[in-house]
Each structure stands twice: as C-alpha cells, then as structure tokens.
Design a protein around this motif. Structure first.
Motif, PDB file in Angstrom:
ATOM      1  N   PHE A 101       0.844  -1.197   0.000  1.00 32.33           N
ATOM      2  CA  PHE A 101       0.000   0.000   0.000  1.00 32.33           C
ATOM      3  C   PHE A 101       0.877   1.243   0.000  1.00 32.33           C
ATOM      4  O   PHE A 101       1.760   1.392   0.845  1.00 32.33           O
ATOM      5  CB  PHE A 101      -0.911  -0.011   1.227  1.00 32.33           C
ATOM      6  CG  PHE A 101      -2.004   1.011   1.173  1.00 32.33           C
ATOM      7  CD1 PHE A 101      -3.113   0.813   0.381  1.00 32.33           C
ATOM      8  CD2 PHE A 101      -1.928   2.176   1.912  1.00 32.33           C
ATOM      9  CE1 PHE A 101      -4.126   1.750   0.326  1.00 32.33           C
ATOM     10  CE2 PHE A 101      -2.938   3.114   1.866  1.00 32.33           C
ATOM     11  CZ  PHE A 101      -4.035   2.905   1.073  1.00 32.33           C
ATOM     12  N   TRP A 155       0.094  -3.609   5.395  1.00 33.92           N
ATOM     13  CA  TRP A 155      -1.091  -3.845   6.220  1.00 33.92           C
ATOM     14  C   TRP A 155      -1.011  -5.197   6.923  1.00 33.92           C
ATOM     15  O   TRP A 155      -1.606  -5.393   7.977  1.00 33.92           O
ATOM     16  CB  TRP A 155      -2.372  -3.771   5.372  1.00 33.92           C
ATOM     17  CG  TRP A 155      -2.728  -2.369   5.014  1.00 33.92           C
ATOM     18  CD1 TRP A 155      -2.046  -1.250   5.382  1.00 33.92           C
ATOM     19  CD2 TRP A 155      -3.847  -1.919   4.248  1.00 33.92           C
ATOM     20  NE1 TRP A 155      -2.675  -0.135   4.877  1.00 33.92           N
ATOM     21  CE2 TRP A 155      -3.769  -0.513   4.193  1.00 33.92           C
ATOM     22  CE3 TRP A 155      -4.893  -2.572   3.607  1.00 33.92           C
ATOM     23  CZ2 TRP A 155      -4.720   0.240   3.506  1.00 33.92           C
ATOM     24  CZ3 TRP A 155      -5.830  -1.814   2.940  1.00 33.92           C
ATOM     25  CH2 TRP A 155      -5.746  -0.417   2.883  1.00 33.92           C
ATOM     26  N   ASN A 209       1.078  -4.103   9.748  1.00 34.79           N
ATOM     27  CA  ASN A 209       0.805  -2.738  10.225  1.00 34.79           C
ATOM     28  C   ASN A 209       2.108  -2.006  10.487  1.00 34.79           C
ATOM     29  O   ASN A 209       2.374  -1.514  11.573  1.00 34.79           O
ATOM     30  CB  ASN A 209      -0.071  -2.767  11.483  1.00 34.79           C
ATOM     31  CG  ASN A 209      -0.598  -1.391  11.817  1.00 34.79           C
ATOM     32  OD1 ASN A 209      -0.592  -0.507  10.970  1.00 34.79           O
ATOM     33  ND2 ASN A 209      -1.041  -1.212  13.038  1.00 34.79           N
ATOM     34  N   ARG A 264       4.987   0.841   8.875  1.00 39.39           N
ATOM     35  CA  ARG A 264       5.212   1.896   7.886  1.00 39.39           C
ATOM     36  C   ARG A 264       6.694   2.033   7.590  1.00 39.39           C
ATOM     37  O   ARG A 264       7.537   1.763   8.445  1.00 39.39           O
ATOM     38  CB  ARG A 264       4.680   3.228   8.397  1.00 39.39           C
ATOM     39  CG  ARG A 264       3.190   3.236   8.602  1.00 39.39           C
ATOM     40  CD  ARG A 264       2.752   4.530   9.228  1.00 39.39           C
ATOM     41  NE  ARG A 264       1.357   4.491   9.619  1.00 39.39           N
ATOM     42  CZ  ARG A 264       0.341   4.745   8.788  1.00 39.39           C
ATOM     43  NH1 ARG A 264       0.583   5.052   7.534  1.00 39.39           N
ATOM     44  NH2 ARG A 264      -0.891   4.680   9.206  1.00 39.39           N
ATOM     45  N   PHE A 307      -7.600   3.141  -1.770  1.00 37.67           N
ATOM     46  CA  PHE A 307      -8.835   3.382  -1.022  1.00 37.67           C
ATOM     47  C   PHE A 307      -8.583   3.194   0.467  1.00 37.67           C
ATOM     48  O   PHE A 307      -7.836   2.313   0.880  1.00 37.67           O
ATOM     49  CB  PHE A 307      -9.916   2.380  -1.442  1.00 37.67           C
ATOM     50  CG  PHE A 307     -10.700   2.779  -2.656  1.00 37.67           C
ATOM     51  CD1 PHE A 307     -10.053   3.159  -3.806  1.00 37.67           C
ATOM     52  CD2 PHE A 307     -12.079   2.768  -2.649  1.00 37.67           C
ATOM     53  CE1 PHE A 307     -10.764   3.520  -4.927  1.00 37.67           C
ATOM     54  CE2 PHE A 307     -12.802   3.123  -3.773  1.00 37.67           C
ATOM     55  CZ  PHE A 307     -12.152   3.502  -4.909  1.00 37.67           C
ATOM     56  N   THR A 308      -9.221   4.024   1.268  1.00 39.12           N
ATOM     57  CA  THR A 308      -9.256   3.797   2.708  1.00 39.12           C
ATOM     58  C   THR A 308     -10.666   4.167   3.164  1.00 39.12           C
ATOM     59  O   THR A 308     -11.433   4.737   2.403  1.00 39.12           O
ATOM     60  CB  THR A 308      -8.236   4.666   3.462  1.00 39.12           C
ATOM     61  OG1 THR A 308      -8.267   5.968   2.916  1.00 39.12           O
ATOM     62  CG2 THR A 308      -6.848   4.111   3.383  1.00 39.12           C
ATOM     63  N   LEU A 346     -13.247   1.486   1.194  1.00 38.09           N
ATOM     64  CA  LEU A 346     -12.409   0.291   1.200  1.00 38.09           C
ATOM     65  C   LEU A 346     -13.109  -0.853   1.924  1.00 38.09           C
ATOM     66  O   LEU A 346     -13.143  -1.988   1.446  1.00 38.09           O
ATOM     67  CB  LEU A 346     -11.080   0.589   1.889  1.00 38.09           C
ATOM     68  CG  LEU A 346     -10.172  -0.610   2.120  1.00 38.09           C
ATOM     69  CD1 LEU A 346      -9.446  -0.968   0.862  1.00 38.09           C
ATOM     70  CD2 LEU A 346      -9.190  -0.348   3.228  1.00 38.09           C
ATOM     71  N   TYR A 401      -9.858  -2.658   7.205  1.00 42.45           N
ATOM     72  CA  TYR A 401      -8.764  -1.779   7.613  1.00 42.45           C
ATOM     73  C   TYR A 401      -9.354  -0.511   8.197  1.00 42.45           C
ATOM     74  O   TYR A 401     -10.074   0.209   7.524  1.00 42.45           O
ATOM     75  CB  TYR A 401      -7.883  -1.468   6.401  1.00 42.45           C
ATOM     76  CG  TYR A 401      -6.825  -0.434   6.664  1.00 42.45           C
ATOM     77  CD1 TYR A 401      -5.680  -0.767   7.377  1.00 42.45           C
ATOM     78  CD2 TYR A 401      -6.967   0.867   6.220  1.00 42.45           C
ATOM     79  CE1 TYR A 401      -4.720   0.171   7.635  1.00 42.45           C
ATOM     80  CE2 TYR A 401      -6.003   1.815   6.475  1.00 42.45           C
ATOM     81  CZ  TYR A 401      -4.879   1.457   7.176  1.00 42.45           C
ATOM     82  OH  TYR A 401      -3.926   2.408   7.430  1.00 42.45           O
ATOM     83  N   MET A 432      -8.154   2.683  10.931  1.00 43.33           N
ATOM     84  CA  MET A 432      -7.082   3.252  11.753  1.00 43.33           C
ATOM     85  C   MET A 432      -7.401   3.143  13.242  1.00 43.33           C
ATOM     86  O   MET A 432      -6.501   3.029  14.059  1.00 43.33           O
ATOM     87  CB  MET A 432      -6.879   4.732  11.415  1.00 43.33           C
ATOM     88  CG  MET A 432      -6.257   5.001  10.086  1.00 43.33           C
ATOM     89  SD  MET A 432      -4.702   4.177   9.895  1.00 43.33           S
ATOM     90  CE  MET A 432      -3.771   4.939  11.201  1.00 43.33           C
ATOM     91  N   MET A 489      -6.371  -0.526  13.870  1.00 43.85           N
ATOM     92  CA  MET A 489      -5.005  -0.886  13.472  1.00 43.85           C
ATOM     93  C   MET A 489      -3.976  -0.199  14.359  1.00 43.85           C
ATOM     94  O   MET A 489      -3.044  -0.825  14.835  1.00 43.85           O
ATOM     95  CB  MET A 489      -4.765  -0.468  12.017  1.00 43.85           C
ATOM     96  CG  MET A 489      -5.421  -1.350  11.000  1.00 43.85           C
ATOM     97  SD  MET A 489      -4.518  -2.860  10.706  1.00 43.85           S
ATOM     98  CE  MET A 489      -3.468  -2.362   9.354  1.00 43.85           C
ATOM     99  N   GLU A 503      -8.151   7.212   5.807  1.00 43.79           N
ATOM    100  CA  GLU A 503      -6.957   7.577   6.560  1.00 43.79           C
ATOM    101  C   GLU A 503      -6.571   9.020   6.261  1.00 43.79           C
ATOM    102  O   GLU A 503      -6.116   9.347   5.178  1.00 43.79           O
ATOM    103  CB  GLU A 503      -5.804   6.631   6.209  1.00 43.79           C
ATOM    104  CG  GLU A 503      -4.549   6.967   6.960  1.00 43.79           C
ATOM    105  CD  GLU A 503      -3.418   6.001   6.678  1.00 43.79           C
ATOM    106  OE1 GLU A 503      -3.672   4.922   6.138  1.00 43.79           O
ATOM    107  OE2 GLU A 503      -2.268   6.362   6.992  1.00 43.79           O
TER     108      GLU A 503
END
Lengths: 167, 424
Positions: free
Chosen positions: A56, A82, A85, A87, B249-250, B254, B261, B263, B266, B367
């Motif tokens: 992503f 993802w 999780n 970055r 996409f979020t 999504l 998914y 935030m 997560m 997000e």
C-alpha cells in the motif's frame, strides 16, 4: 511483526551501501535515503517481498531543500504494510536542474495523481508517467509554487514586516 | 406505425473521421467512436452541476446513455493549504484543517492536534481523550448521515434527507456547546480541549442518544430494503479488493470492498482501545455496500459515543503545556506568566522543536494523515496532508465505465467525495 532493523538489514544485504545512503527514524517510522535510480527497484522489491508485503502506498510527498546543493528537490514515498501494520519511508533527492524520477504509477495506480501533485507543486519530472500534467493549479501556470523561493504572501505588503516580529 | 419504424435503414458503421487506433479512434487518449463505430457524444458533467455535491468536472464520452470514458478535472477550490501552513504558527493551521472535510471537521481538528502533540511529546489526560472521542464519533455520524441521505436524494428519495438533517442539526448544537461554531469548528487545543464538556453539552448528547435510534431505524426502513433503491444501487460501481488497494482506497469505501482496515483498530489513538465496537465490511464494494457500511458505522459510532459518555473519567480536560495551550483569560489579566505565554502563543513566537512526525486518524472518508516536518522554525518546514478523497477520487472514471449517466451520479455521491478535501 517486523521491525525497522529487519527491513534495514534486508535492504542493505540486497542492495548494498552504494544505493542506500543511510537510515533515519522518526517516531517509530524509518526512512531510507536511497539513490534515484534504485528507488523504483526498491519499492517494487518491497512490494513483492513475501515477508514484508509493502503493498500500500499511503502517500507521496515532494519537498524542497534549497540549500542541499545537487539534491534540492526530494520525494518521500510512504509505504505501508497492512499485513504487519508497519510503515516505511523512502527518500530520494534530485538536482533542481534535472529533476527526473522514474514513475511508480505502473504498479501503484494511486501514485498517478500523487505524482501529478508533486509535479504541479515542485516540478519533479516523473519519467514514464502516462499523463504528467498540472492537477490542482491552472495549466497556464509557469512556475512551481511550493518551492521555497516563492514567498507565501504578497511581497509588496507593508503591514507584515518580518523584522518587527523578530523573524 | 410499426411499418414506419421498420422502414428506417440502420446507420452504416465504421464511417468516422480521425485516426484509427485499434478499434477506437483516439483524440488525446480519449476515444471518439464506440467499438462498433458509432460517434460518441462529449458531455460536460459539471463543474457546477446540481447533482454533484461540490465542484467537480468530468468530461464524459457517452455512447448513447452509457459512459465510455471520463476525464476528471479537479482543483476548482484549491486554496494551497500546504503552502499557507508553511507560514503559520501551529495553532493557526487548525483552521485550515476545518476546511478540508467540512462535513466532519472535528475529526480533522483532532487529527492535527494529535500530530502536534506527538511531535511535542504532550500526554493528553484521559478525560480530554474521551471528550475527543465523543466529538469525533458525533462528527462521523453527521458525515455519514449526510452522505447516505444525499445518496437517497440522488436516487429519488428526498424525505429521508430532511428527516436526518434534523439529527445533524442536533449534533451541530453539541458542537456549538463545545466550541461555539457549527461547521468549521476549530475545536480543541494542543494538549486537550479548550473547555470542559459542559452540563448543557452532556444534556444535549444524552438527548441525542435517546432520540437518535428511532430516527435512524426509520431512515433504514425507508431505504435498506426499498425496491427502487436496491435496483438503483446493487451492482452499480463495484470495486474489487485488488482495485481498492491499487487505488489507495481507505475508509468506508475500502471496507465496502471487504477489507477491514480501520485506523481506530489498526493503530489506536485517543483511547479507542477502551471501547467495544465492530468494523462493518461489505462484499462487492458496490454502491449498496458503501451505503450499508456507512449505516453500520453510524451504529458503531453511536455505540462508542454511549460508552464514552457513560465512562467519562474525571480529571483535567487539558494537559499542562503552557507553551502551547492558551491560558484562561482571567489568568491573562492577573498573572504575569499567563500574559507572557498568551502573547507568545498568539504572536506565534514559540519555535517548534526540530523533528518529523506522521500521524493519521480515521477520518470520515479514510486515513487522514499529517506529515509534519519541522526545522526548528515558528511554522512547519513542510506539512503534507494525506487527504483520502484526493487519492480515491482517481478511481472514479474507472468505476463509471459502462454505467449510465444517472448511475455515475449516485456512484459519486456514494463515494462521499468532499470538494474541500479533494482540492485542499
């Protein structure tokens, strides 16, 4: 779970110190400073990596450091795995005279408009982009407004003198 | 009558002008003839079309009523927020974030405050975190209510829109109690909230909790199993999981495609880990699924508001961060230190520590991220905002391929593209 150190070790083992100039960590997110030519390869490698799964592309930001001679313009790729999780950021710097960066919009479709935005505001030329036109500004604009040489406010204004406020 | 119709000779295909590329004649990458050789119509949808909520232009190539391709033009309300932010002290940037997704501005405000707090290392008290959660979830309810009821309007059901608008009004009254504003809220400060949750605000929130479920149930009863609504939305503009990931996409769009998914789960922020809620997901990512996911999220947000209000901890409503938190006005008049800090904050004389931070929250559309780079000056060196609308709107032409014009309108409204966030 993967750690920043694992990614750094893996990238160094695979690409070597000639392409990766260094790492930096800010609030848990690691950035790798890489050469321009290798950026696309590394992003593709992280994309295909079975362990890391950086599938992503969260964001792509242009940035301008006028004092960094030979690498005035920068691109920050913000990748997100993802699965874990996690970055990870990649940074490249290009000279302002020839700001050519290979496009990644062929496998990250969302990079299409992000690269157009970076072109629009910083003038970074994404080589191989299908439609590298201005996106938020008018097409007739002949400068790149987010570069630091363009002041934010009208220079003729007399009521906001920086010296008065110690700036 | 029928004899006359049968006498009309069909048009000969393939007799068109322009260079022939493959089967389609192209002009600037845009097809001008359909696959069987009929000439296409160019249609300007927008920039100010009454059915697109906001200023969006799409130049469509139409084959009869079917869309063959679309070229979006954006930037009509571009206000250069990222450039303006490079000149402003931190607290003045909050007002810029209001104007991004103006349907849920408290979420943007809180996201920005949390970014700065992360950079400065400010620990926010539990009570302030809970108040933030209440405000953010109320904002999410308002955001999704507008999106879903507008979807109803665009498919021909106006009643539900006015009905839930009343509930949005009640949410705006709670905002008013908190910060005095309704749309562009500028709510909260670095380190917490500018004022505590007042008794009146608590009363209004309780009242909202009491009356909202009945209204929402009626709204759902009107649309969820409505034959016309289902015919208009099921299978329209589907997004597969691969396509959603590829196009970045979020958020609800999504999750409608079936990827859970979020935030808030997560990487929880502002005590979201304390609350018990589910993440609704869809199956096919079509317009109906997007609608249902938003409806589900309204109920989940409602649950979170209830829990947060019930378990609201006692304690201070802001952190002790005198360099960034404006002192109360009485203090400013009586106390020397408060006066100094007040002056320094308002004039933007406090340097931001050198550093870099990325923080993201689950906004109304996905997000919402802030990437703040500071070189030690009084304003950020660079502030990059990840605006979810900007990123997923580029999938719109792809989603519109082969649908009719009226379906393109409801795909747009079901994506909840907010012009302020798109153009920033």
């Amino acid at each position: 779970m993967i750690t920043n150190q694992e990614i750094a070790d893996d990238l160094l083992a695979k690409f070597g110190e000639a392409t990766i100039a260094g790492f930096e960590e800010h609030h848990g997110i690691m950035s790798a400073f890489v050469t321009v030519d290798s950026a696309k390869t590394i992003i593709r490698y992280l994309y295909d990596h079975p362990g890391f799964q950086f599938k992503f592309l969260t964001d792509l930001a242009g940035i301008h450091y006028p004092d960094n001679k030979g690498g005035e313009l920068g691109v920050i790729y913000h990748l997100h795995s993802w699965t874990h999780n996690h970055r990870f950021m990649l940074r490249i710097f290009v000279p302002v005279e020839a700001p050519d960066v290979p496009t990644i919009s062929d496998f990250h479709l969302c990079a299409n408009w992000m690269e157009r935005e970076a072109y629009d505001f910083f003038g970074i030329n994404f080589v191989g982009h299908p439609n590298l036109l201005r996106i938020l500004n008018i097409e007739e604009m002949d400068y790149f407004p987010m570069r630091k040489e363009y002041p934010m406010e009208d220079a003729t204004r007399q009521d906001k003198i920086d010296a008065l406020f110690g700036r | 009558m029928s004899e006359e119709v049968s006498n009309i000779t069909p048009r000969e295909p393939g007799n068109v002008m322009g260079p022939q590329v493959g089967n389609l004649a192209l002009k600037n990458g845009v097809p001008t003839v359909s696959e069987d050789g009929r000439e296409l119509t160019t249609l300007n949808l927008g920039p100010t079309h009454p059915a697109t909520h906001g200023i969006f232009q799409n130049i469509l190539q139409m084959d009869g009523e079917k869309i063959v391709s679309g070229t979006p033009t954006i930037g009509y309300i571009h206000r250069a927020f990222e450039k303006i932010a490079e000149r402003r002290p931190l607290y003045q940037i909050t007002t810029l974030t209001d104007r991004m997704n103006y349907c849920s501005s408290p979420i943007n405000n809180m996201g920005w405050h949390m970014t700065v707090e992360k950079l400065l290392g400010i620990e926010v008290p539990k009570r302030a975190q809970y108040i933030r959660v209440i405000m953010m979830e109320l904002a999410r309810i308002a955001d999704h209510l507008i999106c879903n009821s507008i979807l109803g309007v665009d498919s021909g059901a106006f009643t539900g829109f006015l009905y839930v608008m009343q509930k949005r009004e009640e949410i705006y009254e709670i905002y008013e109690e908190m910060c005095g504003a309704r749309l562009t809220t500028n709510m909260g400060r670095f380190g917490g909230m500018e004022r505590d949750l007042s008794n009146e605000a608590i009363r209004k929130t309780r009242e909202f909790i009491r009356t909202f479920p009945a209204v929402m149930q009626e709204f759902e009863k009107m649309l969820n199993r409505n034959r016309i609504f289902i015919d208009r939305t099921v299978g329209v503009g589907p997004v597969s999981q691969e396509m959603a990931l590829q196009y970045g996409f979020t958020g609800p769009n999504l999750r409608a495609a079936g990827i859970d998914y979020d935030m808030r789960v997560m990487s929880p922020y502002s005590s979201y880990e304390d609350f018990d809620f589910d993440i609704p997901v869809g199956y096919t990512g079509d317009t109906y699924d997007r609608y249902m996911v938003r409806n589900g999220e309204i109920w989940e947000s409602f649950k979170i508001v209830q829990q947060a209000l019930e378990n609201l901890p006692e304690g201070p409503f802001h952190a002790d961060a005198p360099e960034f938190y404006l002192p109360p006005k009485q203090e400013v008049y009586r106390n020397m230190e408060a006066l100094i800090y007040h002056f320094k904050i308002v004039m933007g004389e406090i340097p931001i520590p050198v550093g870099e931070v990325y923080h993201s929250v689950e906004g109304g559309n996905g997000e919402l991220g802030f990437h703040l780079i500071s070189d030690g000056g009084r304003s950020p060196y660079r502030l990059k905002m990840r605006r979810p609308c900007y990123i997923f709107y580029q999938a719109y032409p792809e989603m519109c391929k082969g649908v009719t014009l009226s379906d393109a309108i409801i795909i747009l409204s079901s994506m909840n593209v907010i012009a302020g966030e798109l153009d920033a």
